[in-house]
Enzyme design. Structure first.
Site, short mmCIF file in Angstrom:
data_model
loop_
_atom_site.label_atom_id
_atom_site.label_comp_id
_atom_site.label_asym_id
_atom_site.label_seq_id
_atom_site.Cartn_x
_atom_site.Cartn_y
_atom_site.Cartn_z
N SER A 58 47.83 33.90 36.66
CA SER A 58 48.33 34.97 37.81
C SER A 58 49.34 36.35 37.62
O SER A 58 49.31 37.47 38.02
CB SER A 58 49.33 34.38 38.36
OG SER A 58 48.81 33.42 39.40
N HIS A 109 54.72 36.39 39.50
CA HIS A 109 54.20 37.65 40.06
C HIS A 109 54.76 38.98 40.05
O HIS A 109 54.28 40.11 40.12
CB HIS A 109 53.94 37.34 41.84
CG HIS A 109 52.73 36.14 41.79
ND1 HIS A 109 52.84 35.59 42.69
CD2 HIS A 109 52.23 35.66 40.53
CE1 HIS A 109 52.01 34.79 42.72
NE2 HIS A 109 51.60 34.47 41.03
#
Length: 188
Positions: A58, A109
Site C-alpha cells: 500500500s 499510506h
C-alpha cells in the site's frame, strides 16, 4: 490488514496509478517512485507505530498516487479531469476504510503519498507541450534532501536524533524517548 480483499484493492490501484505513472515517465523512473516512495511509507510506519507489524504494498501504491497528485497539481489544467474522480474515489475509500477497519496502517499510506510527491521532485515530470521530462535543479536538491532525511529518521531514528540534537533538541529528546527502547540493542 491483509488477505484477498487487500490484495485485490492494491492490484486495482496499481493497475490505475502504475500504468499512468509508467506511461508518463518510463519504467526506470516508475520503479524509483514505487520503491523510494514505498520505503518512505515504510519509514513513516516505523516512526508512527514502531511496535506494529505491517504488510502489503500500500505504501508504494500511495507513492504512485503521490506522484500523480504532484503531476496533477503542477502540470495539468486547473479544471476537472477524469483522473480527479478516480483519485478521489481511491483516496476517499482508503480514508473510510482506515476509519472503519482496524489495523490499517495509515502512517504507511501517508508516508507513501508524501514519498511519491517528493520522488516526483527528483525524477521530474513530463511537460505537456514537448513530453520532455524536466525538473529544476533546486527542486531536485530539496526533494532529494527531504527524502534522505525521512529515510534516515525512519531507518535509524537514534542516529538521526543524535545528529539533530544541536539543531532541534526537542526533536532529538522526543525521538530518543520514543524509539530508544526499540533500537538500543542495535546501537551497542
Amino acid at each position: 490488514h491483509s488477505g484477498f480483499p487487500h490484495l485485490m484493492f492494491n492490484m486495482y490501484a496499481l493497475y490505475i496509478f502504475g500504468r499512468l505513472v509508467e506511461d508518463l515517465v518510463g519504467t526506470g523512473r516508475f520503479l524509483f517512485v514505487y520503491f523510494v516512495g514505498g520505503t518512505v511509507g515504510f519509514c513513516f510506519s516505523l516512526l508512527g507505530n514502531p511496535a506494529a507489524l505491517s504488510v502489503g504494498a500500500s505504501a508504494a501504491i500511495f507513492a504512485l498516487m503521490g506522484y500523480t497528485l504532484h503531476y496533477r497539481l503542477r502540470r495539468l489544467p486547473l479544471r476537472r479531469l477524469s483522473i480527479d474522480l478516480t483519485f478521489a474515489q481511491i483516496l476517499g475509500l482508503n480514508l473510510l476504510l482506515g476509519l472503519m477497519v482496524p489495523n490499517i496502517d495509515q502512517f504507511a499510506h501517508l508516508g507513501g503519498l508524501i514519498g511519491g510527491a517528493l520522488a516526483a521532485g527528483v525524477v521530474g515530470m513530463p511537460d505537456l507541450r514537448n513530453r520532455n521530462i524536466d525538473v529544476s535543479a533546486g527542486e531536485r536538491v530539496i526533494a532529494s534532501l527531504l527524502l534522505v532525511l525521512m529515510l534516515w529518521a525512519g531507518i535509524s531514528p537514534l542516529s538521526f536524533a543524535e545528529k539533530a540534537r544541536a539543531v532541534a533538541p526537542g526533536v532529538s529528546h522526543y525521538m530518543e524517548a520514543r524509539y530508544g527502547g526499540y533500537f538500543t540493542s542495535y546501537t551497542a
